[in-house]
Design an enzyme around this catalytic site. Structure first.
Site, PDB file in Angstrom:
ATOM      1  N   TYR A 103      -4.092   4.800  -9.335  1.00 53.21           N
ATOM      2  CA  TYR A 103      -4.254   3.349  -9.305  1.00 53.21           C
ATOM      3  C   TYR A 103      -3.691   2.838  -7.987  1.00 53.21           C
ATOM      4  CZ  TYR A 103      -3.500  -1.579 -10.666  1.00 53.21           C
ATOM      5  OH  TYR A 103      -3.502  -2.950 -10.734  1.00 53.21           O
ATOM      6  N   ASP A 107      -0.376   6.567  -0.990  1.00 58.01           N
ATOM      7  CA  ASP A 107       0.000   5.311  -1.637  1.00 58.01           C
ATOM      8  C   ASP A 107       1.366   5.552  -2.297  1.00 58.01           C
ATOM      9  OD1 ASP A 107      -1.399   3.176  -4.272  1.00 58.01           O
ATOM     10  OD2 ASP A 107       0.513   3.194  -3.220  1.00 58.01           O
ATOM     11  N   LYS A 122       7.096  -2.567  -4.475  1.00 54.64           N
ATOM     12  CA  LYS A 122       8.143  -2.396  -5.502  1.00 54.64           C
ATOM     13  C   LYS A 122       9.564  -2.355  -4.906  1.00 54.64           C
ATOM     14  CE  LYS A 122       4.820  -0.072  -8.527  1.00 54.64           C
ATOM     15  NZ  LYS A 122       4.708  -0.878  -9.751  1.00 54.64           N
TER      16      LYS A 122
HETATM   17  P1  KE4 Z   1       1.048  -4.333  -7.283  1.00 57.65           P
HETATM   18  O1  KE4 Z   1      -0.139  -5.118  -6.757  1.00 57.65           O
HETATM   19  O2  KE4 Z   1       1.112  -4.312  -8.785  1.00 57.65           O
HETATM   20  O3  KE4 Z   1       2.378  -4.748  -6.624  1.00 57.65           O
HETATM   21  O4  KE4 Z   1       0.877  -2.805  -6.796  1.00 57.65           O
HETATM   22  C1  KE4 Z   1      -0.307  -2.118  -7.127  1.00 57.65           C
HETATM   23  C2  KE4 Z   1      -0.016  -0.624  -7.124  1.00 57.65           C
HETATM   24  C3  KE4 Z   1      -0.476   0.139  -6.066  1.00 57.65           C
HETATM   25  N1  KE4 Z   1      -0.225   1.468  -6.008  1.00 57.65           N
HETATM   26  C4  KE4 Z   1       0.504   2.087  -6.970  1.00 57.65           C
HETATM   27  C5  KE4 Z   1       0.764   3.560  -6.866  1.00 57.65           C
HETATM   28  C6  KE4 Z   1       1.012   1.347  -8.077  1.00 57.65           C
HETATM   29  O5  KE4 Z   1       1.723   1.986  -9.039  1.00 57.65           O
HETATM   30  C7  KE4 Z   1       0.748  -0.040  -8.159  1.00 57.65           C
HETATM   31  C8  KE4 Z   1       1.229  -0.887  -9.323  1.00 57.65           C
HETATM   32  N2  KE4 Z   1       1.787  -0.194 -10.409  1.00 57.65           N
HETATM   33  C9  KE4 Z   1       1.646  -0.802 -11.737  1.00 57.65           C
HETATM   34  C10 KE4 Z   1       2.381   0.084 -12.737  1.00 57.65           C
HETATM   35  N3  KE4 Z   1       1.744   1.308 -12.905  1.00 57.65           N
HETATM   36  C11 KE4 Z   1       2.141  -2.197 -11.754  1.00 57.65           C
HETATM   37  C12 KE4 Z   1       2.382  -2.753 -13.146  1.00 57.65           C
HETATM   38  C13 KE4 Z   1       1.317  -3.726 -13.531  1.00 57.65           C
HETATM   39  O6  KE4 Z   1       0.166  -3.584 -13.096  1.00 57.65           O
HETATM   40  O7  KE4 Z   1       1.656  -4.624 -14.311  1.00 57.65           O
END
Ligand code: KE4
Length: 432
Positions: free
Chosen positions: A149, A244, A272
């Protein structure tokens, strides 16, 4: 004795009202507990390794707001630093010395990063890095891996992990084929599949983007040679390698997975932890590539709140705390105790499980394993995971509400927290 939580009326009232105001009652889908059932709890406050809900119940937290809370929630030094910055304002929309400070810390820490651009989320970082890959190589296609993701931008919503996997969505409506037709996918850990894609799309692939340790399909580590193989294949094909590290950055090592595994990509995304609990994302890498980013170069990307002093402050203080000697050894030790204990309790109570950890990132599948790919992960007993999640929640243990998410510890987690968690797990798993 393991306590059980019974009173959650205020959470239920607030969540019921929320569902009339916001789709699914949440600001992000995975929070709605759809795949584990039961009602989400509504947080009132967080501190260290702990959460208190609006009914006054306390929980040990293994989500840590999805990674940022690696120093424990509301660390006093982070809060104090924010108070100091707050008195000078919240957002400037202009250069601020704090951006230089955090940028230098990121460049010093992450092997691939010679220059960095701050944005406001991991999604933004991944969107921008994809545009940069295409601008630099003048190629359109990109390879991602099933179960990974990279945020919710259109071109990444192809066999994605995290909430997309959790909700079993066939990717998403509203994403035009014209956008995803340039997104190629391969199974994680499958170098032959990647070689085949390069052979079938000669000179058309801008690069490969992946989670160097997958946290969005549950916890999946790279097989020996996988990351090295991707480095070779991309080099041979004039394509870029992008890690990523939004989740793994500063989590599995201070320099991220690229430091841990000794494989240096061309570009890296972060998020994060570098925001210390405030909205920050970043992308960075080789100077010759980053020099294409406006206004230094022609590739456009912008953001009103990017680099704002509050978010920079929280990130700076968080990374300072992580630089303390012994941090990652402690995270590794406490998390190994946790996952080894959970796997042992599960097997002693008759369940087929597999899992592991690297530093403060862990995962457990209800699946005999091994799990090398998203297809393997999908063989897990997600219904049993849902019952396990609810049972642990009732006993004051807050786990990620999906089999397809990783768990996180912090430097605030104690032996006592781990013991409480293992006692709860024995209780729950005996009656799963
Ligand atoms: P954000 O846009 O959520 O800050 O980041 C996206 C993203 C990009 N790359 C990786 C490897 C990530 O894990 C994420 C976001 N992670 C999720 C949890 N698996 C965020 C939690 C959510 O979507 O509520």
């Amino acid at each position: 004795m393991v306590n059980t939580i019974t009173k959650t009326t205020k959470s239920q009232e607030i969540f019921a009202a929320a569902q009339n105001l916001m789709p699914g009652g949440v600001s992000s889908p995975v929070r709605a507990f759809k795949s584990v059932g039961g009602q989400p709890i509504v947080f009132d406050r967080v501190k260290g390794a702990h959460i208190w809900d609006v009914d006054g119940n306390q929980y040990v937290d293994y989500v840590g707001t999805w990674g940022p809370a690696i120093c424990g929630h509301a660390h006093p030094e982070v809060i104090a630093a924010l108070h100091e910055t707050l008195d000078k304002g919240t957002s400037f929309g202009a250069p601020c010395a704090l951006e230089n400070v955090l940028a230098q810390m990121v460049i010093d820490a992450v092997p691939s990063i010679e220059m960095v651009r701050f944005v406001n989320s991991g999604t933004e970082a991944c969107m921008a890095v994809l545009r940069l890959m295409r601008a630099f190589t003048k190629r359109d296609k990109v390879i991602k891996f099933e179960g990974c993701y990279h945020g919710h931008a259109d071109m990444f919503l192809v066999k994605a992990g995290s909430g997309v996997a959790t909700l079993g969505l066939p990717d998403s409506p509203g994403v035009p084929k014209s956008v995803t037709s340039s997104t190629l996918t391969a199974p994680y850990n499958d170098l032959e599949a990647v070689k085949a894609l390069f052979a079938e799309n000669r000179d058309e692939i801008a690069g490969v983007i992946l989670e160097p340790v997958v946290g969005n399909a549950g916890f999946i580590t790279p097989d020996a040679g996988f990351l090295e193989g991707l480095r070779e294949i991309t080099q041979e094909n004039g394509a870029l390698l992008v890690f990523d590290e939004v989740m793994t950055g500063f989590r599995i090592a201070y320099g991220g997975a690229q430091e841990k595994f000794g494989v240096t990509p061309d570009l890296t995304t972060l998020g994060k932890i570098i925001g210390g609990g405030l909205p920050v994302g970043a992308y960075g890498g080789r100077r010759d590539i980053m020099s294409m980013v406006a206004p230094a170069g022609p590739m456009y990307q912008a953001g009103t709140l990017s680099g704002n002093p509050l978010a920079m402050t929280a990130g700076i203080k968080t990374l300072e705390l992580l630089q303390k000697p012994g941090t990652y050894e402690y995270l590794d030790q406490i998390t190994k105790k946790l996952i080894d204990g959970l796997l042992q309790v599960a097997r002693e109570t008759g369940h087929q499980v597999c899992g592991g950890q690297i530093s403060g990132m862990f995962g457990m599948f209800f699946n005999a394993g091994p799990v090398h790919s998203y297809d393997d992960a999908k063989n897990s007993d997600t219904a049993k995971f849902g019952r396990y999640h609810r049972g642990m929640l009732e006993r004051g243990i807050y786990l990620a509400p999906s089999q397809f998410e990783a768990g996180f510890t912090s430097i605030a987690h104690t032996e006592e927290d781990i013991e409480k968690t293992l006692a709860a797990a024995r209780d729950v798993m005996s009656s799963l």
